[in-house]
Motif scaffolding. Structure first.
Motif, PDB file in Angstrom:
ATOM      1  N   VAL A  36      81.254  56.564  32.579  1.00 24.12           N
ATOM      2  CA  VAL A  36      81.795  57.652  31.759  1.00 24.12           C
ATOM      3  C   VAL A  36      80.870  58.865  31.815  1.00 24.12           C
ATOM      4  N   SER A  37      79.567  58.624  31.780  1.00 30.64           N
ATOM      5  CA  SER A  37      78.615  59.736  31.876  1.00 30.64           C
ATOM      6  C   SER A  37      78.729  60.434  33.217  1.00 30.64           C
ATOM      7  N   ASP A  38      78.883  59.647  34.279  1.00 33.17           N
ATOM      8  CA  ASP A  38      79.049  60.218  35.621  1.00 33.17           C
ATOM      9  C   ASP A  38      80.333  61.040  35.698  1.00 33.17           C
ATOM     10  N   LEU A  39      81.421  60.511  35.138  1.00 32.24           N
ATOM     11  CA  LEU A  39      82.699  61.229  35.139  1.00 32.24           C
ATOM     12  C   LEU A  39      82.590  62.525  34.336  1.00 32.24           C
ATOM     13  N   ARG A  40      81.964  62.475  33.195  1.00 36.75           N
ATOM     14  CA  ARG A  40      81.792  63.687  32.377  1.00 36.75           C
ATOM     15  C   ARG A  40      80.962  64.732  33.119  1.00 36.75           C
ATOM     16  N   ARG A  41      79.928  64.284  33.813  1.00 39.71           N
ATOM     17  CA  ARG A  41      79.084  65.202  34.581  1.00 39.71           C
ATOM     18  C   ARG A  41      79.901  65.873  35.689  1.00 39.71           C
ATOM     19  N   LYS A  42      80.713  65.084  36.375  1.00 34.22           N
ATOM     20  CA  LYS A  42      81.557  65.635  37.443  1.00 34.22           C
ATOM     21  C   LYS A  42      82.602  66.596  36.889  1.00 34.22           C
ATOM     22  N   MET A  43      83.191  66.243  35.765  1.00 35.76           N
ATOM     23  CA  MET A  43      84.189  67.124  35.133  1.00 35.76           C
ATOM     24  C   MET A  43      83.537  68.437  34.704  1.00 35.76           C
ATOM     25  N   ARG A  44      82.359  68.341  34.100  1.00 34.77           N
ATOM     26  CA  ARG A  44      81.666  69.543  33.664  1.00 34.77           C
ATOM     27  C   ARG A  44      81.328  70.443  34.847  1.00 34.77           C
ATOM     28  N   ALA A  45      80.929  69.833  35.970  1.00 38.70           N
ATOM     29  CA  ALA A  45      80.615  70.610  37.170  1.00 38.70           C
ATOM     30  C   ALA A  45      81.852  71.310  37.712  1.00 38.70           C
ATOM     31  N   ALA A  46      83.028  70.723  37.492  1.00 39.97           N
ATOM     32  CA  ALA A  46      84.282  71.324  37.952  1.00 39.97           C
ATOM     33  C   ALA A  46      84.854  72.311  36.928  1.00 39.97           C
ATOM     34  N   GLY A  47      84.173  72.492  35.796  1.00 38.63           N
ATOM     35  CA  GLY A  47      84.659  73.410  34.767  1.00 38.63           C
ATOM     36  C   GLY A  47      85.676  72.792  33.837  1.00 38.63           C
ATOM     37  N   ALA A  48      85.661  71.472  33.750  1.00 39.05           N
ATOM     38  CA  ALA A  48      86.631  70.761  32.917  1.00 39.05           C
ATOM     39  C   ALA A  48      85.918  70.018  31.794  1.00 39.05           C
ATOM     40  N   THR A  49      86.706  69.539  30.856  1.00 35.76           N
ATOM     41  CA  THR A  49      86.193  68.758  29.735  1.00 35.76           C
ATOM     42  C   THR A  49      86.896  67.416  29.721  1.00 35.76           C
ATOM     43  N   TYR A  50      86.144  66.352  29.468  1.00 35.00           N
ATOM     44  CA  TYR A  50      86.673  64.992  29.414  1.00 35.00           C
ATOM     45  C   TYR A  50      86.342  64.427  28.045  1.00 35.00           C
ATOM     46  N   LYS A  51      87.362  63.898  27.365  1.00 34.32           N
ATOM     47  CA  LYS A  51      87.131  63.409  26.004  1.00 34.32           C
ATOM     48  C   LYS A  51      88.001  62.183  25.744  1.00 34.32           C
ATOM     49  N   VAL A  52      87.392  61.175  25.165  1.00 40.98           N
ATOM     50  CA  VAL A  52      88.125  60.005  24.704  1.00 40.98           C
ATOM     51  C   VAL A  52      88.576  60.308  23.283  1.00 40.98           C
ATOM     52  N   ALA A  53      89.860  60.139  23.023  1.00 41.50           N
ATOM     53  CA  ALA A  53      90.394  60.477  21.699  1.00 41.50           C
ATOM     54  C   ALA A  53      91.290  59.354  21.206  1.00 41.50           C
ATOM     55  N   LYS A  54      91.333  59.199  19.918  1.00 47.21           N
ATOM     56  CA  LYS A  54      92.270  58.235  19.336  1.00 47.21           C
ATOM     57  C   LYS A  54      93.680  58.740  19.604  1.00 47.21           C
ATOM     58  N   ASN A  55      94.534  57.833  20.023  1.00 56.81           N
ATOM     59  CA  ASN A  55      95.890  58.212  20.413  1.00 56.81           C
ATOM     60  C   ASN A  55      96.659  58.849  19.258  1.00 56.81           C
ATOM     61  N   ARG A  56      96.513  58.316  18.069  1.00 57.75           N
ATOM     62  CA  ARG A  56      97.247  58.858  16.922  1.00 57.75           C
ATOM     63  C   ARG A  56      96.801  60.283  16.623  1.00 57.75           C
ATOM     64  N   LEU A  57      95.497  60.530  16.688  1.00 59.59           N
ATOM     65  CA  LEU A  57      94.988  61.877  16.426  1.00 59.59           C
ATOM     66  C   LEU A  57      95.386  62.842  17.547  1.00 59.59           C
ATOM     67  N   ALA A  58      95.340  62.368  18.783  1.00 61.96           N
ATOM     68  CA  ALA A  58      95.750  63.217  19.906  1.00 61.96           C
ATOM     69  C   ALA A  58      97.236  63.548  19.814  1.00 61.96           C
TER      70      ALA A  58
END
Length: 172
Positions: A36-58
């Motif tokens: 997950v840390s690796d994926l977040r780092r890659k997303m951040r490098a691409a200018g994106a945001t990655y977030k795990v969210a509770k389905n009900r709240l999302a």
């Protein structure tokens, strides 16, 4: 999370959905912290945001936004990724999914258009926004360069003819 934290989270996620152009939904069942840390780092490098969210709240945050079509995808352990450049998010997610079978892309949405997995993969094959801009500038510059070359050609031909006559007169 207590109620006020949940409300703040839903409000911040709704604000993100209002500002972004693309949202990706993925299933992250069994990913390690390092993955997950690796994926977040890659997303951040691409200018994106990655977030795990509770389905009900999302789902509550999606209500009333143009991304309502992805609400049925929010089942099980899901994560959201978003960016203003849809190609960057899709490329990063598809590339990561190839190397990690526990990360499964469920779909996404560009505005009101909902995409399935194949749509996200097709989006990932497109060139990035910067590449498209560079290609467009190149297309615009090419005709101007050709016009300048055509306008300079007659003058160059006249100069070559005069130089040839000058050499001919010198030789004689």
């Amino acid at each position: 999370m207590d109620r006020t934290e949940k409300r703040a989270f839903v409000a911040s996620l709704a604000e993100v959905f209002a500002d972004t152009s693309f949202v990706l939904v993925a299933q992250n069942n069994g990913l390690t912290v390092a993955d997950v840390s690796d994926l977040r780092r890659k997303m951040r490098a691409a200018g994106a945001t990655y977030k795990v969210a509770k389905n009900r709240l999302a789902t509550l945050a999606l209500d009333g936004t143009r991304f309502q079509g992805i609400a049925p995808l929010l089942k099980g352990p899901t994560a959201l990724a978003w960016s203003t450049d849809p190609v960057a998010v899709a490329k990063t997610a598809v590339e990561f999914a190839k190397g990690n079978d526990k990360f499964v892309i469920l779909g996404g949405a560009i505005g009101e258009q909902t995409l399935n997995v194949d749509g996200v993969k097709a989006l990932a094959t497109l060139p990035s926004l910067e590449t498209l801009r560079a290609q467009l500038v190149g297309l615009i510059q090419t005709p101007a360069t050709r016009i300048a070359g055509v306008l300079q050609a007659p003058g160059g031909q006249v100069a070559r003819v005069l130089a040839a006559y000058a050499k001919k007169d010198e030789a004689a």
